[in-house]
Design an enzyme around this catalytic site. Structure first.
Site, mmCIF file in Angstrom:
data_model
loop_
_atom_site.group_PDB
_atom_site.id
_atom_site.type_symbol
_atom_site.label_atom_id
_atom_site.label_comp_id
_atom_site.label_asym_id
_atom_site.label_seq_id
_atom_site.Cartn_x
_atom_site.Cartn_y
_atom_site.Cartn_z
ATOM 1 N N ASN A 103 25.307 48.715 54.800
ATOM 2 C CA ASN A 103 25.944 48.256 53.576
ATOM 3 C C ASN A 103 26.257 46.777 53.710
ATOM 4 O OD1 ASN A 103 27.228 49.110 50.922
ATOM 5 N ND2 ASN A 103 28.876 47.942 51.879
ATOM 6 N N TYR A 163 33.867 41.058 51.254
ATOM 7 C CA TYR A 163 35.297 41.314 51.443
ATOM 8 C C TYR A 163 35.887 40.094 52.148
ATOM 9 C CZ TYR A 163 32.866 45.899 51.579
ATOM 10 O OH TYR A 163 32.024 46.960 51.378
ATOM 11 N N ARG A 164 36.900 39.497 51.546
ATOM 12 C CA ARG A 164 37.457 38.271 52.118
ATOM 13 C C ARG A 164 38.046 38.513 53.516
ATOM 14 N NH1 ARG A 164 42.428 39.130 48.391
ATOM 15 N NH2 ARG A 164 43.940 39.916 49.882
ATOM 16 N N TRP A 209 38.447 45.001 53.258
ATOM 17 C CA TRP A 209 37.720 45.958 52.427
ATOM 18 C C TRP A 209 38.735 46.899 51.832
ATOM 19 C CZ3 TRP A 209 34.716 46.368 57.451
ATOM 20 C CH2 TRP A 209 35.365 47.166 58.388
ATOM 21 N N GLU A 256 22.098 47.145 50.079
ATOM 22 C CA GLU A 256 22.034 45.892 49.316
ATOM 23 C C GLU A 256 20.838 45.040 49.723
ATOM 24 O OE1 GLU A 256 24.811 47.302 50.269
ATOM 25 O OE2 GLU A 256 26.192 47.247 48.584
ATOM 26 N N ASP A 299 44.632 35.379 43.961
ATOM 27 C CA ASP A 299 43.462 36.201 43.645
ATOM 28 C C ASP A 299 42.898 35.959 42.243
ATOM 29 O OD1 ASP A 299 41.569 38.237 44.290
ATOM 30 O OD2 ASP A 299 43.101 39.103 45.587
HETATM 31 C C1 LIG Z 1 34.328 36.152 45.543
HETATM 32 C C2 LIG Z 1 34.552 37.619 45.698
HETATM 33 C C3 LIG Z 1 35.492 38.095 46.603
HETATM 34 C C4 LIG Z 1 35.719 39.448 46.758
HETATM 35 N N1 LIG Z 1 36.647 39.876 47.662
HETATM 36 C C5 LIG Z 1 36.836 41.198 47.866
HETATM 37 C C6 LIG Z 1 37.762 41.647 48.846
HETATM 38 O O1 LIG Z 1 38.436 40.865 49.515
HETATM 39 N N2 LIG Z 1 37.893 42.989 49.036
HETATM 40 C C7 LIG Z 1 37.164 43.897 48.319
HETATM 41 O O2 LIG Z 1 37.303 45.094 48.557
HETATM 42 N N3 LIG Z 1 36.298 43.494 47.358
HETATM 43 C C8 LIG Z 1 36.108 42.162 47.124
HETATM 44 N N4 LIG Z 1 35.223 41.749 46.172
HETATM 45 C C9 LIG Z 1 34.494 42.753 45.372
HETATM 46 C C10 LIG Z 1 33.404 43.430 46.181
HETATM 47 O O3 LIG Z 1 32.550 42.485 46.755
HETATM 48 C C11 LIG Z 1 32.610 44.386 45.309
HETATM 49 O O4 LIG Z 1 33.479 45.409 44.888
HETATM 50 C C12 LIG Z 1 31.396 44.988 45.988
HETATM 51 O O5 LIG Z 1 30.694 45.806 45.079
HETATM 52 C C13 LIG Z 1 31.758 45.809 47.199
HETATM 53 O O6 LIG Z 1 30.592 46.292 47.800
HETATM 54 P P1 LIG Z 1 30.472 47.806 48.270
HETATM 55 O O7 LIG Z 1 30.352 48.632 47.024
HETATM 56 O O8 LIG Z 1 29.238 47.827 49.093
HETATM 57 O O9 LIG Z 1 31.692 48.137 49.040
HETATM 58 C C14 LIG Z 1 34.982 40.381 45.990
HETATM 59 C C15 LIG Z 1 34.048 39.906 45.079
HETATM 60 C C16 LIG Z 1 33.827 38.551 44.918
HETATM 61 C C17 LIG Z 1 32.815 38.078 43.927
HETATM 62 MN MN LIG Z 2 27.405 48.847 48.803
#
Ligand SMILES: Cc1cc2nc3c(=O)[nH]c(=O)nc-3n(C[C@H](O)[C@H](O)[C@H](O)COP(=O)(O)O)c2cc1C
Ligand SMILES: [Mn+2]
Length: 536
Positions: A190, A194-195, A208, A287, A336
């Site tokens: 995956n 996630y910051r 996450w 992805e 945020d």
């Molecule tokens: C700039 C940016 C920062 C993000 N930061 C976070 C974060 O800190 N934690 C989080 O859970 N999702 C964050 N997201 C949203 C996730 O990247 C998004 O939900 C993504 O689909 C997660 O991937 P996954 O479905 O594979 O878990 C962020 C998105 C962007 C565009």
């Molecule tokens: Mn995913």
């Protein structure tokens, strides 16, 4: 046949468009007049944010301003930082190699519409398409640019110009990381964005959120550990940390399940890959395949040095390491994309074991804050690309708008082709059960004749059409971790507004009035006369 030919043409065109890496993408932005190099010194502590924020909110040359390449960062001589790469409609289109985001939606529809070939000839015609699909899959290569410098012993995260974004932030945050994990059961990878809060030279937070895929990989490891553990106590400890990692306090020393979860983080890849890390794909879809589909060229992967994971070969910077299963640490606050600071909360901790990078790496980042920001454009792209996928399960949906100020999880306006009593409520429930759309705090359902992108029209129709007590639907469920208003973190209520025209079969017996519209003849007449009236 037509379909195949059109796919072929797209493939040919995008052959020239897929960006090799971040630098290739930066050159393309530069050539298109979409990049500004900043040679005046700027401080990664707050100052870069203030500059990028003003640019994001400016209308010059177009909404979102240009991408910014900072070449002179205070405290980081020789470092470069890219920000706002996705921050306009044009750049978002360029990033994905299209003239309109609906093109990608179209490509997805083509794939979804495929029907099984009948007979030998039709099968033969499918071959080019199959070859095309082969391009989506990642390719393992022996080495790549991200291995130009390999640092196993002496390395420090503090060497990179990582931003402190806002005054009350808990520290500096890596904001545009592609976090790579593996499902311990299926072996599937995956990539999620996630910051990561930098705690020190070799440790960061791993934000996450509990409903995201990497968090599930983490829980899966805890479960496996618990299953393998001999004692019932071990099992209950694992269950306990699962619960506590959803907003509880840390476990006491000696009361912790053991084990590690390997994680790799790529920073500064080609734009399609970076974008793929934010798309709300179904959990089991890699992805890397989505990125391959978007760029129409396979993503090239290389093996990590210290963990059993693969990373994009073209990455500017790769962080390898692990998350200790028994460790949580306060993360945040962080300014945020809701326009508020998210509160401090416990999250897993990432320990870096090795850093590999290109020579003179370019650090890619973004800031979030009060909209509109760079992520607004990424979110709009997700909205467009996901529409055909939403329609796959909810075919009555005509169009969707996630207004930027609704920060994506607060407000969704959806138009439907209403066919039976209660249909709007069926659609709300379907959306609340559709992947990350579950977070939607307010869903407004309108009839298909309403243009969901015209907020004026939506406001007029919605508030004229509702009898609030009758038409508002409340429900309870999971809430976005960023929501600061819900009764509990991650759990609270959601609301749907059925603003469709009410039917007799829904118990509405009054006549429904006609909308005001002028006769076409009169309009034509006035059109003809208009100039002579001397009003303009
Ligand atoms: C700039 C940016 C920062 C993000 N930061 C976070 C974060 O800190 N934690 C989080 O859970 N999702 C964050 N997201 C949203 C996730 O990247 C998004 O939900 C993504 O689909 C997660 O991937 P996954 O479905 O594979 O878990 C962020 C998105 C962007 C565009
Ligand atoms: Mn995913």
């Amino acid at each position: 046949m037509l379909r195949l030919r059109s796919l072929g043409a797209q493939q040919l065109r995008s052959f020239f468009l897929a960006y090799k890496d971040l630098r290739d993408w930066i050159s393309a932005l530069d050539r298109a007049g979409e990049l500004k190099r900043i040679r005046v010194e700027a401080d990664p502590i707050l100052e870069v944010t203030e500059i990028a924020d003003r640019v994001s909110k400016s209308k010059i040359p177009k909404p979102g301003g240009p991408a910014l390449l900072f070449e002179n960062l205070a405290g980081h001589p020789g470092s470069k930082l890219l920000i706002n790469q996705f921050g306009s409609e044009r750049r978002m289109q360029m990033a994905l190699g299209v003239d309109s985001l609906d093109e990608i939606a179209g490509r997805i529809r083509e794939l979804l519409n495929l029907k099984s070939p009948e007979g030998f000839l039709e099968k033969l015609k499918m071959l080019p398409l199959l070859a095309e699909m082969g391009k989506f899959f990642p390719k393992l290569v022996p080495t790549g640019p991200c291995k130009e410098v390999i640092q196993r012993d002496r390395f420090s995260l503090l060497d990179f110009p990582i931003l402190k974004c806002w005054p009350q932030d808990g520290g500096c945050f890596i904001t545009l990381p592609c976090v790579i994990t593996r499902d311990p059961r299926t072996g599937k990878r995956n990539v999620g964005m996630y910051r990561m809060q930098v705690y020190d030279e070799r440790t960061t937070g791993m934000h996450w959120q509990r409903q995201k895929v990497a968090a599930e990989h983490y829980r899966e490891r805890l479960r496996l550990g618990a299953a393998a553990g001999s004692s019932g106590a071990e099992k209950s400890r694992a269950v306990d940390i699962m619960a506590r990692s959803s907003g509880g306090s840390m476990l006491a020393e000696g009361d912790r399940p053991s084990g590690k979860m390997e994680v790799a983080v790529a920073i500064g890849t080609d734009p399609a890959l970076t974008f793929s890390a934010i798309v709300p794909a179904p959990p089991d879809v890699e992805e890397f395949i989505i990125a391959g589909f978007l760029r129409q060229q396979p993503v090239e992967l290389v093996k990590c040095e210290t963990v059993d994971l693969e990373v994009p070969a073209n990455s500017e910077i790769v962080l390898e390491g692990y998350v200790q299963l028994d460790e949580l640490r306060p993360e945040g606050p962080f300014g945020d994309h809701t326009g508020f600071y998210t509160l401090e909360d416990d999250y897993p901790v990432f320990h870096v074991t090795c850093i590999t990078h290109r020579k003179d790496p370019i650090y890619a980042t973004t800031i979030v804050g009060k909209p509109p920001m760079e992520d607004a454009w990424m979110g709009k792209a997700v909205e467009r690309i996901f529409l055909p996928l939403m329609k796959l399960t909810i075919p009555e949906i005509v169009d969707v708008n996630l207004p930027v100020e609704g920060v994506f999880h607060n407000l969704m306006i959806v138009s439907i082709r209403k066919s039976y009593p209660g249909h709007a409520r069926k659609v709300m429930n379907a959306i609340w059960s559709l992947g990350q759309a579950m977070f939607t705090k307010c869903i407004v359902v309108v009839d298909e004749d309403v243009n969901v992108h015209d907020i004026g029209e939506v406001t007029l129709k919605v508030f004229n059409n509702i009898d609030p007590e009758r038409d508002i639907q409340f429900t309870l469920g999971p809430i976005d971790s960023l929501d600061h208003a819900s009764r509990l973190p991650n759990y609270g209520s959601k609301m749907g507004i059925d603003a469709t025209r009410k039917w007799r079969t829904e118990g509405f017996s009054r006549p429904w009035p006609h909308e005001i519209r002028m006769d076409a003849q009169v309009k034509a007449l006035v059109d003809k006369k208009w100039k002579s009236l001397g009003i303009e």
